[in-house]
Enzyme design. Structure first.
Site, PDB file in Angstrom:
ATOM      1  CD  GLU A  94      72.901  55.956   4.246  1.00 23.69           C
ATOM      2  OE1 GLU A  94      73.018  55.041   3.405  1.00 23.69           O
ATOM      3  OE2 GLU A  94      73.739  56.152   5.131  1.00 23.69           O
ATOM      4  N   GLY A  95      72.255  57.825  -0.660  1.00 26.79           N
ATOM      5  CA  GLY A  95      71.723  57.901  -2.016  1.00 26.79           C
ATOM      6  C   GLY A  95      71.130  59.273  -2.246  1.00 26.79           C
TER       7      GLY A  95
END
Length: 591
Positions: free
Chosen positions: A441-442
């Site tokens: 997620e990043g």
């Protein structure tokens, strides 16, 4: 696993510190009480221990695979657990009653999910993704889309994913090439490839609701041209949509969650004229990235919880091992008999470090979840301020646990010695499972850029000012003398230094200089925030007596004396505007 989480710690954080029962005074949560909250936590612990934990190792050792018919095959225990989770209404629990939910506060829902994440990271992810998908559609979808896709997800009939990355683009969403072409019937035809899609294909649910980022005509280049589409595996009439599983990604850890490469509209399952997969626009064209951030931010907090839960499980396993493993003698002991290794100072150091990381991270995750509840039930200035504080904390809530709870798992292996490096003991898998989360997620590097490049400078620096003000308010509650006063003074000094460093970094408004060492900034800011969480806990402990409270004091003492001082040299490096990394020529990395 012998233990998953500490219920005593959860009760302390939820009731003695955060006072989550006060949320029941808000209309949305008025049907709840301490009894209903405890009921959900009891149920979650029971299901996690009975249906999720027992197949954690099996899911790791027999990871999902593609069968001869091209379908995903996984061990049957996964579906049993996923079905039981849905049947217990735990997917729907945090949603409003009008959609079949229980209007459960996010704080309790996150605490509930932590049991499953600690028990089985792989299997727990299906519910987590579905909840985030449904939340996005409730916020930005139409009434018809909610009825068609969200309600079945909340019942557990459908599951959800998010499809952002592509093989050539990774985290650079401006470079995605998936296309959306308007069709005459008001739908779109989606063509392209998506990579790293967790839960992207399986037989666990009747349908899979993919949320897909794609570029529609007229949006221009870069992220401004991105729109968001619902692209289901099956259309409402039961027709198979043109979404094809190309392959599975085989990961170092977190193997129980199927991770896929998907083709959209390649003609494997042609629909109509065969020009692509059928997609339904969410909201307005060219605003897809802003909508997807609703799900990504929720998922980032969820990743922080996942990292925390895995770290916590490994910590408890290492405590259990250290109590029973005998080796070595006490330095001053006359008795020649070996002692439990938990008696050795260096083992205590490693256990204290783990305790300070995982309990500090859990406190931060629950604190952020409580902000979500306050924002959702507030108006005006309270809502705006809560939203702003949550915005600043989100990159830290994702990145800090994923780095330092993975380090907790590293220390858990070290406590076990050679046994920790073998698959016969749980901590080896804990480390492998958690190592994904600094990427998930990043990446943490992206979180550093987000924190320093956007969050602390947005609105003229209002985000950082609010964070500093909120932390300072905690330090002002500390007694005038004693250990808490010592720690409060150290925290105030660190916050002042963080604010001054931020100003120095942006003094020339040159992002190429300011952002060079954003990862160092993230680490320093994260440690300061966790120190704040520990001061909050220490003040909640007060004069209470007993081993549990003494353990809290020891962990706070460790963090303030062993960890927080490290932020000084980090902030000094940042203020020097050092450009060593930026000025390194790629040609210098030679064999």
């Amino acid at each position: 696993m012998a233990h998953l989480l500490s219920r005593r710690d959860l009760d302390f954080l939820l009731y003695e510190w955060l006072d989550v029962t006060a949320l029941t005074a808000r209309e949305r949560f008025s049907a709840h009480s301490r009894e209903t909250f405890d009921g959900v936590l009891d149920l979650s612990a029971d299901l996690a221990e009975k249906l999720f934990a027992p197949h954690n190792k099996a899911g790791d050792q027999q990871q999902p695979r593609m069968g001869d018919d091209g379908r995903v095959v996984m061990i049957p225990e996964v579906k049993t657990a996923v079905d039981a989770y849905a049947a217990a209404d735990l997917i729907a629990a945090p949603f409003p009653e009008e959609y079949g939910g229980l209007a459960l506060p996010s704080t309790i829902s996150r605490a509930s999910m932590a049991w499953f994440q600690a028990a089985n990271p792989g299997t727990s992810s299906y519910g987590l993704l579905t909840t985030a998908n449904a939340n996005l559609l409730l916020a930005h979808g139409s009434a018809e889309q909610i009825d068609t896709w969200v309600r079945p997800m909340l019942r557990g009939d459908y599951s959800g994913t998010m499809c952002l990355s592509e093989p050539q683009a990774g985290s650079s969403l401006a470079d995605i090439t998936t296309r959306a072409t308007p069709a005459d019937d008001g739908t779109y035809r989606i063509t392209g490839t998506k990579m790293w899609i967790s839960g992207g294909d399986h037989e666990l649910t009747d349908n899979i609701v993919h949320l897909v980022l794609a570029k529609a005509p007229g949006g221009g280049s870069g992220v401004k041209g991105i729109s968001l589409f619902i692209v289901p595996r099956f259309l409402p009439d039961g027709t198979r949509n043109d979404v094809a599983l190309v392959g599975l990604n085989h990961k170092m850890g977190n193997r129980g969650t199927v991770n896929t490469l998907l083709n959209f509209g390649d003609g494997t399952f042609p629909v109509g004229d065969g020009s692509g997969a059928v997609g339904y626009l969410v909201g307005e064209e060219h605003r897809g990235l802003s909508y997807m951030f609703h799900m990504m931010n929720e998922a980032r907090i969820g990743v922080g919880f996942l990292a925390t839960a895995i770290g916590y499980a490994g910590y408890l396993a290492s405590v259990d091992y250290a109590r029973v493993r005998t080796q070595g003698r006490g330095l001053a002991a006359a008795d020649p008999a070996p002692v439990p290794i938990i008696d050795h100072a260096d083992v205590k150091r490693m256990l204290l470090a783990q305790k300070s990381y995982v309990e500090g991270a859990l406190a931060l995750g629950l604190y952020c979840s409580r902000l979500v509840d306050i924002e959702a039930t507030s108006t005006g200035d309270e809502r705006d301020q809560t939203h702003l504080l949550l915005e600043v904390l989100t990159p830290i809530a994702k990145a800090w646990p994923s780095q330092w709870c993975t380090e907790a798992n590293n220390l858990a292996i070290q406590v076990h010695g050679g046994y920790g490096y073998t698959s016969e003991f749980d901590v080896e898998q804990c480390y492998r499972d958690n190592r994904l989360n600094p990427i998930h997620e990043g990446t943490n590097g992206i979180q550093g850029l987000d924190l320093l490049g956007r969050k602390v400078v947005m609105n003229g620096g209002a985000g950082l000012a609010l964070l500093a003000q909120t932390i300072t308010a905690t330090t002002e509650k500390a007694p005038a003398d004693g250990e808490a006063a010592e720690f409060a003074a150290a925290l105030r000094a660190a916050v002042d230094e963080l604010v001054a460093t931020t100003a120095a970094l942006w003094a020339d408004a040159d992002p190429t200089v300011a952002l060079t060492n954003s990862s160092v900034y993230l680490q320093a800011a994260g440690h300061i925030v966790i120190a704040w969480m520990w001061l909050e806990q220490l003040l909640a402990v007060g004069d209470s007596t007993g081993d549990f409270y003494d353990g809290k004091r020891a962990a706070a003492r460790y963090f303030f004396r062993f960890e927080l001082p490290g932020t000084g040299p980090q902030l000094a490096l940042l203020r020097s505007l050092d450009q060593t990394t930026a000025q390194t020529d790629p040609a210098w990395f030679t064999a």
